[in-house]
Design a protein around this motif. Structure first.
Motif, PDB file in Angstrom:
ATOM      1  N   ILE A  79      -4.846   2.719  -8.679  1.00 30.79           N
ATOM      2  CA  ILE A  79      -5.067   3.933  -7.889  1.00 30.79           C
ATOM      3  C   ILE A  79      -6.556   4.151  -7.666  1.00 30.79           C
ATOM      4  N   SER A 106       1.109   5.765  -1.378  1.00 26.09           N
ATOM      5  CA  SER A 106       0.449   6.957  -1.919  1.00 26.09           C
ATOM      6  C   SER A 106       1.512   7.832  -2.553  1.00 26.09           C
ATOM      7  N   TYR A 107       1.046   8.727  -3.433  1.00 22.52           N
ATOM      8  CA  TYR A 107       1.970   9.697  -4.021  1.00 22.52           C
ATOM      9  C   TYR A 107       1.240  11.029  -4.189  1.00 22.52           C
ATOM     10  N   PRO A 159      -4.133   7.613  -3.253  1.00 21.70           N
ATOM     11  CA  PRO A 159      -4.020   6.282  -2.651  1.00 21.70           C
ATOM     12  C   PRO A 159      -3.803   5.244  -3.749  1.00 21.70           C
ATOM     13  N   ASP A 196      -3.349  12.336 -12.480  1.00 19.74           N
ATOM     14  CA  ASP A 196      -2.852  11.349 -11.525  1.00 19.74           C
ATOM     15  C   ASP A 196      -2.401  10.075 -12.231  1.00 19.74           C
ATOM     16  N   ARG A 235     -11.154  10.229  -2.218  1.00 24.29           N
ATOM     17  CA  ARG A 235     -10.123  10.711  -1.301  1.00 24.29           C
ATOM     18  C   ARG A 235     -10.702  11.690  -0.274  1.00 24.29           C
ATOM     19  N   GLU A 270       0.857  -1.183   0.000  1.00 22.60           N
ATOM     20  CA  GLU A 270       0.000   0.000   0.000  1.00 22.60           C
ATOM     21  C   GLU A 270       0.896   1.237   0.000  1.00 22.60           C
ATOM     22  N   ARG A 291      -3.232  13.628  -1.968  1.00 22.00           N
ATOM     23  CA  ARG A 291      -2.410  12.461  -2.272  1.00 22.00           C
ATOM     24  C   ARG A 291      -3.258  11.407  -2.977  1.00 22.00           C
TER      25      ARG A 291
END
Length: 618
Positions: free
Chosen positions: A134, A79-80, A89, A162, A140, A77, A87
């Motif tokens: 993603i 995130s970026y 997930p 994204d 989110r 798991e 962010r």
């Protein structure tokens, strides 16, 4: 007038997703506070580049530990950073083996989450493929409370950006080979897939699942009652949604795709009609391949299996030669040639293959055929034989035509039913790259077809056949030299004929320059052959694919009229939702029903297979 539908209804409006649950079922997000778009809201002004972002901005990847390891994969798991705030997930699934691996970027459908593809990613990991899935922006925390109507454009743009950054994230990982990345998107994800293909040169192939080339037209033309209700109850809000979203519909981007694209559609899709599917297909450049499934918008296990096969082929099975590499990158038929028949396949142990039999020698080399018969003893009188006559495609693929997956699997199905099924490799009809030369060599193809039929009769004992007249099973361009030959030169060697979406008219033949000799025209024109043979023609079953080329279908209609006029025994079966190549491309109950009619016709006309087996589950 404001509207306050629950979150899932808004997601459906936004992303063309139905209520059907995929397998495995994704975790349901917590209900969002009611979103109340304003009927008078003005469309957001389109920027010169709706997906502009700072490509040099740090990804700021944060992993949650080293990942969970099981017997199939390592699941991490993470995130970026989103270039539009907050962010992203994400879930990274890696093969157990060390080293650099090809990778897939997954985007779920509107009602789902990254969980939609977890099991699929784990199975890909076993095949040596990494993956990153993603969550869409509306799942989110920072986007809770946003209106999924008023903010639809911003959320879609953020989702696309994204994904573009997700490609870069994959390429940056030490576990990933950045030169071998593919994309898979479902519904909402299939819409954004067009943008990813247009904007990311790193993506080398894509699977687009149950997508619409225009989400906005889908809300206006879709058959799901939800859309009619939305337009009836909230016309101004829906008009605003359409005006806002139309500039970023997939149709504005898919034309820039330069890599293989596999479209998957459902026969019973609650949102994507056959017309909508055809529109996305028409606007997708070659090379492309598609398949329809007996499923709803969620698709099914057969679609998952096909995705895996496609991804392994484009990411893991490297081209064996420069010619194959060119075929993959430029020739649409390459991937179609790899599709098996959409019918339950028998166990491999039920069929004995007799490959590489030379049936003809020409100045250009030897022509070979493959034969298949039931495993076990051959009955004293042998078995009835069926010769499968393939069509034409790019000359680079013709040398392996007898090994096309569709013909090989059909031959195995027929063998398991008690026939000797023979697939000859026929030469290319093309004598040059110009369209007027594509069929200039068709006379030689007709001669080779005749040679294959005669070889089967002369070598019946060796093949396990009964030595009597054979059945000819022809498809597409094979209608010219297969059906034409069966009604002409081969009349005494052919007991019955099956023709799937066949070319029966003269239109294509008349485009050849210099014109074909009169003798060749008579040999390969099925219409002319039927007019000559009339009532004496071998019994025929012709399958007309309803979604095929109109001109081709008119030739089938003309053929049927001549049969009625002359008293020829011709039965036309209609596959209303069938495409050209339906036994490969339409994995539906309708296709299986049509093939059952074909098999029943063969059994009646060939006296019933001797010692017939049963096909097993695929």
């Amino acid at each position: 007038m404001g509207i306050t539908p629950p979150r899932l209804i808004l997601l459906a409006a936004l992303a063309s997703c139905g209520p059907a649950t995929p397998a495995p079922a994704p975790a349901k997000p917590d209900p969002a506070p009611p979103a109340t778009p304003t009927a008078a809201a003005a469309p957001r002004a389109a920027s010169s580049d709706p997906f502009a972002h700072d490509a040099s901005a740090p990804l700021d990847v944060k992993r949650e530990g080293t990942g969970a390891r099981d017997g199939m994969a390592v699941v991490v798991e993470l995130s970026y950073a989103s270039a539009r705030g907050g962010r992203v997930p994400a879930r990274l699934v890696l093969p157990l083996a060390s080293g650099k691996h090809p990778a897939v970027l997954f985007q779920h459908r509107g009602e789902g989450s990254k969980d939609e593809f977890l099991e699929e990613a784990r199975h890909l990991a076993v095949a040596g493929i990494a993956s990153l899935a993603i969550d869409a922006p509306w799942l989110r925390p920072e986007n809770k409370g946003k209106s999924l109507i008023d903010d639809a454009r911003a959320l879609y743009e953020q989702g696309a950006v994204d994904l573009l950054r997700g490609v870069e994230l994959l390429a940056s990982l030490p576990e990933v080979d950045g030169e071998r990345i593919a994309y898979v998107g479902h519904s909402y994800g299939a819409h954004l897939g067009a943008i990813v293909l247009a904007r990311s040169p790193r993506v080398k192939a894509a699977v687009l699942m149950a997508g619409a080339v225009s989400m906005t037209r889908m809300t206006q033309q879709g058959e799901h009652p939800f859309w009619a209700k939305m337009w009836r109850e909230h016309p101004e809000s829906m008009k605003t949604l359409v005006e806002t979203m139309a500039p970023i519909d997939a149709e504005h981007f898919i034309g820039a795709a330069k890599v293989p694209v596999f479209h998957q559609f459902a026969d019973h899709d609650e949102h994507i009609t056959y017309a909508m599917a055809g529109e996305y297909l028409a606007k997708t450049p070659d090379p492309k391949v598609f398949r329809f499934y007996e499923a709803d918008h969620a698709l099914n296990q057969a679609a998952r299996d096909d995705r895996r096969d496609f991804l392994v082929r484009v990411l893991v099975d490297l081209p064996k030669s420069p010619e194959e590499e060119r075929a993959r990158s430029r020739i649409p038929g390459y991937f179609i040639a790899k599709l098996p028949a959409a019918y339950p396949l028998p166990p491999s142990t039920a069929v004995l293959a007799l490959p590489d039999r030379v049936y003809r020698k020409t100045a250009d080399g030897e022509l070979r055929l493959d034969a298949y018969r039931p495993a076990g003893d051959v009955p004293p009188k042998g078995r009835p034989a069926v010769v499968l006559v393939h069509g034409q495609t790019h000359p680079a693929l013709m040398r392996d035509a007898r090994r096309w997956a569709g013909y090989e699997t059909l031959a195995r199905i027929l063998a398991a039913r008690g026939y000797v099924a023979v697939v000859p490799g026929l030469p290319s009809a093309a004598a040059g790259p110009e369209p007027e030369r594509w069929l200039a060599n068709i006379g030689a193809v007709a001669e080779s077809t005749a040679a294959a039929v005669q070889y089967v009769r002369k070598n019946a004992k060796e093949l396990g056949a009964d030595g009597g007249p054979v059945a000819v099973w022809a498809a597409s361009a094979g209608g010219m030299y297969g059906v034409g030959g069966a009604l002409g030169d081969l009349a005494g060697d052919v007991k019955c004929v099956v023709a799937l979406y066949p070319v029966l008219g003269d239109d294509l033949l008349l485009t050849v320059k210099p014109p074909l000799p009169a003798a060749t025209m008579d040999r390969v024109s099925a219409l002319r052959a039927l007019e000559r043979r009339g009532k004496g023609a071998a019994p025929m079953l012709v399958v007309r694919a309803g979604l095929d080329d109109e001109k081709l279908n008119r030739s089938i209609d003309d053929f049927a009229k001549i049969a009625a006029k002359t008293g020829a025994d011709v039965t036309v079966v209609r596959h209303d939702k069938g495409h050209h190549g339906f036994e490969l491309l339409d994995a539906t109950d309708e296709t299986r029903g049509v093939l059952e009619e074909v098999f029943a016709f063969l059994d009646r006309r060939m006296g019933g297979p001797r010692g017939a087996g049963k096909t097993g589950a695929r």
